[in-house]
Design a protein around this motif. Structure first.
Motif, short mmCIF file in Angstrom:
data_model
loop_
_atom_site.label_atom_id
_atom_site.label_comp_id
_atom_site.label_asym_id
_atom_site.label_seq_id
_atom_site.Cartn_x
_atom_site.Cartn_y
_atom_site.Cartn_z
N PHE A 247 0.83 -1.20 0.00
CA PHE A 247 0.00 0.00 0.00
C PHE A 247 0.87 1.25 0.00
CE2 PHE A 247 -2.44 3.33 2.13
CZ PHE A 247 -3.65 3.29 1.45
N ILE A 248 1.90 1.24 0.83
CA ILE A 248 2.79 2.41 0.93
C ILE A 248 3.58 2.61 -0.36
CG2 ILE A 248 4.83 3.35 2.11
CD1 ILE A 248 3.80 1.96 4.66
N PHE A 249 4.13 1.53 -0.90
CA PHE A 249 4.97 1.62 -2.09
C PHE A 249 4.18 2.06 -3.33
CE2 PHE A 249 8.57 -1.53 -0.81
CZ PHE A 249 8.97 -0.63 0.16
N GLU A 250 2.93 1.61 -3.44
CA GLU A 250 2.17 1.85 -4.68
C GLU A 250 1.08 2.92 -4.55
OE1 GLU A 250 2.77 0.45 -7.71
OE2 GLU A 250 4.57 -0.36 -6.75
N TRP A 262 -10.37 4.34 -2.28
CA TRP A 262 -9.76 3.77 -1.08
C TRP A 262 -10.08 2.28 -0.95
CZ3 TRP A 262 -6.18 5.30 2.35
CH2 TRP A 262 -5.78 6.64 2.29
N GLY A 263 -11.31 1.90 -1.28
CA GLY A 263 -11.68 0.49 -1.22
C GLY A 263 -10.85 -0.34 -2.18
N GLY A 264 -10.68 0.16 -3.41
CA GLY A 264 -9.88 -0.53 -4.41
C GLY A 264 -8.43 -0.63 -3.99
N LYS A 265 -7.91 0.45 -3.39
CA LYS A 265 -6.51 0.45 -2.92
C LYS A 265 -6.30 -0.65 -1.87
CE LYS A 265 -5.03 5.30 -3.56
NZ LYS A 265 -6.07 5.80 -4.47
N LEU A 266 -7.21 -0.73 -0.91
CA LEU A 266 -7.07 -1.69 0.18
C LEU A 266 -7.23 -3.12 -0.33
CD1 LEU A 266 -9.02 0.17 3.01
CD2 LEU A 266 -6.55 -0.19 2.86
N PHE A 267 -8.26 -3.35 -1.17
CA PHE A 267 -8.49 -4.68 -1.71
C PHE A 267 -7.29 -5.14 -2.54
CE2 PHE A 267 -13.26 -4.75 -1.13
CZ PHE A 267 -13.26 -5.94 -0.43
N ILE A 284 -3.86 -6.53 -10.60
CA ILE A 284 -3.32 -5.36 -11.29
C ILE A 284 -2.11 -5.81 -12.12
CG2 ILE A 284 -4.09 -3.65 -9.60
CD1 ILE A 284 -1.40 -3.70 -8.34
N ASP A 285 -1.72 -5.01 -13.07
CA ASP A 285 -0.60 -5.34 -13.95
C ASP A 285 0.71 -5.25 -13.17
OD1 ASP A 285 1.19 -5.71 -15.97
OD2 ASP A 285 0.56 -4.00 -17.18
N LEU A 286 1.39 -6.39 -13.02
CA LEU A 286 2.61 -6.43 -12.22
C LEU A 286 3.78 -5.73 -12.91
CD1 LEU A 286 2.54 -10.11 -10.88
CD2 LEU A 286 1.59 -8.05 -9.84
N THR A 287 3.74 -5.62 -14.22
CA THR A 287 4.87 -5.03 -14.95
C THR A 287 5.02 -3.54 -14.69
OG1 THR A 287 3.52 -4.65 -16.94
CG2 THR A 287 4.67 -6.76 -16.77
N VAL A 288 3.95 -2.88 -14.21
CA VAL A 288 4.02 -1.44 -13.96
C VAL A 288 4.23 -1.12 -12.48
CG1 VAL A 288 2.68 -0.84 -15.99
CG2 VAL A 288 1.48 -1.26 -13.84
N LEU A 289 4.46 -2.16 -11.67
CA LEU A 289 4.78 -1.92 -10.27
C LEU A 289 6.16 -1.29 -10.14
CD1 LEU A 289 3.69 -5.32 -8.64
CD2 LEU A 289 2.47 -3.16 -8.49
N ARG A 290 6.38 -0.57 -9.06
CA ARG A 290 7.72 -0.05 -8.79
C ARG A 290 8.65 -1.22 -8.49
NH1 ARG A 290 4.80 4.52 -5.84
NH2 ARG A 290 5.13 6.31 -7.23
N GLN A 291 9.94 -1.04 -8.75
CA GLN A 291 10.90 -2.12 -8.55
C GLN A 291 10.95 -2.58 -7.10
OE1 GLN A 291 14.75 -1.13 -10.15
NE2 GLN A 291 14.12 -1.58 -12.25
N ALA A 292 10.78 -1.65 -6.18
CA ALA A 292 10.78 -2.02 -4.76
C ALA A 292 9.63 -2.97 -4.45
CB ALA A 292 10.68 -0.76 -3.89
#
Length: 446
Positions: A247-250, A262-267, A284-292
């Motif tokens: 949650f913090i990273f993304e 907020w509901g979507g973020k938590l879920f 969600i699309d994992l390829t667009v996640l931050r590297q961390a």
């Protein structure tokens, strides 16, 4: 020659290895037949072998899209392979024996003990009965919930088939989906029914059958075993920490959580913290996640699920022992204490051995793939860890693997499902008791 065959015949690890290998080969043969393809075109055998291994080892990595490439018959074959791989072929064989009222022999009990990762044969058949009843009941409930939700988006018959497939896939921590276009559950990113059902199925499948049995008998016994306490504590902690860190990273990443309410973020955070525990679904699309965040998922995948479950990884109990060893060393204690119980040295040695073997496997596979595949290091490390931990999450490398890369991932999934220690026991010579002990020596550590 006769004695060598006798040793192979009576060695539980070797029987498990050969049994899984035979199921994979049979599944690959069936998936390569024209009727398993939606177009009637044969799937190349290497791709059929990859898919059969991924299904039987409940991984979820795919080189072809399961939703569009395979016919209904092919998808049913996948579903059967997932169920066989998740519960174990010996569990299914025991079910048939119990239905036919056949007696379970001592040899079969030894194999079941190895398959269920138990320290004793006592009550093993009773445990298998519970495994079968619990698994089928949970999968049936999951299928009903999925079907009811999918019925709003597709015809009832198709919704029921989709519900059954994804319930079996989720409970067995397989991660296969048949929505098409490699979409996994991204169509239901903010849907509470689909998210919660998938999360609960994955968690129940990843807890292990011994823990589920303990929980269901808690009202009668009013106590939990040390194993169950450790598994539940570690599972809850990893999910909570994973959810918070994700949650913090993304939170500010507009390509992932940033565009959700907020509901979507938590879920989504909760979902992605649970799924690396060897399930393989993504909302969600994992390829667009931050590297961390991608590296966080790698760590969660490496730890994996719990012993005696449908999941992989080094297991939560192994990780708990390692943490306990660190705290004991820092505090100057000689013993590792968990919930007022001292752990034996054999448990500690086994945890260290498993961790080092698994870490070594991931390192070797990553190095080999780095030489063969033209992708970034993090993408390759992600793929190697996912294959070892039988997770099924990918950053897009799987469909682009070379022939050699596919073979490496096939072997990695196989080793990850059975466990490097079981493979070592199966392939190595029979252990002999030492008749003497060497003198104690001292070396400087740290």
């Amino acid at each position: 020659m006769k004695e060598a065959w006798k040793v192979w015949k009576w060695s539980p690890p070797r029987i498990l290895v050969s049994g899984f290998a035979l199921i994979i080969l049979l599944g690959a043969f069936l998936l390569s037949l024209p009727f398993a393809s939606a177009t009637g075109v044969r799937l190349p055998f290497i791709d059929a072998l990859f898919t059969a291994t991924s299904a039987t080892c409940v991984t979820g990595l795919v080189v072809v899209d399961s939703g569009t490439y395979f016919s209904v018959a092919g998808q049913i074959i996948l579903m059967c392979l997932i169920q066989l791989g998740g519960l174990g072929f010996m569990t299914m064989a025991t079910l048939i024996a119990l239905v036919l009222r056949k007696k379970i022999s001592l040899r079969e009990r030894l194999i079941l003990q190895e398959a269920m990762n138990q320290t004793s044969m006592e009550g093993i058949v009773r445990l298998i009965r519970r495994v079968i009843v619990y698994s089928l009941s949970i999968e049936l409930i999951g299928a009903a919930l999925f079907s009811a939700r999918f019925a709003f988006d597709m015809p009832l018959g198709k919704a029921m088939f989709f519900g059954a497939f994804h319930s079996i896939s989720a409970f067995n921590n397989a991660g296969f989906d048949i929505f098409g276009d490699f979409r996994s559950l991204t169509l239901y990113t903010s849907d509470p029914i689909v998210n919660l059902t998938a999360i609960l199925l994955v968690v129940f499948g990843g807890l292990g059958f011994v823990v589920m049995s303990d929980l269901l008998e808690f009202r009668k016994k009013r106590k939990l075993s040390l194993h169950s306490k450790v598994v539940l504590t570690m599972t809850g902690s990893l999910i909570a920490v994973g959810t918070l860190v994700f949650f913090i990273f993304e939170f500010t990443n507009h390509l992932t959580l940033g565009s959700l309410d907020w509901g979507g973020k938590l879920f989504s955070s909760l979902f992605q913290a649970v799924m690396p525990r060897t399930a393989g679904y993504n909302s969600i699309d994992l390829t667009v996640l931050r590297q961390a965040t991608q590296f966080l998922i790698i760590l969660l995948m490496f730890i994996g699920a719990s012993p005696g479950s449908t999941g992989g990884g080094i297991k939560t109990t192994t990780f708990a022992v390692l943490i306990g060893a660190v705290f004991s060393m820092i505090r100057g204690r000689e013993d590792i204490i968990l919930f007022r119980h001292r752990l034996g040295k054999d448990r500690i040695f086994k945890a260290l051995t498993i961790t080092m073997l698994c870490l070594g496997l991931v390192i070797v596979v990553t190095m080999l793939l780095s030489m063969l595949e033209d992708h970034s290091f993090l993408v390759i490390l992600f793929e190697a860890t996912s294959a070892f931990a039988t997770v099924g999450l990918s950053l897009g490398l799987t469909p682009e693997l070379s022939e050699a890369g596919k073979i490496i991932i096939i072997l990695t999934m196989f080793a990850g499902r059975l466990g490097p220690l079981t493979l070592a026991y199966a392939l190595g010579p029979r252990a002999e008791k030492e008749l003497y002990r060497h003198p104690e020596g001292k070396i400087t550590i740290g």
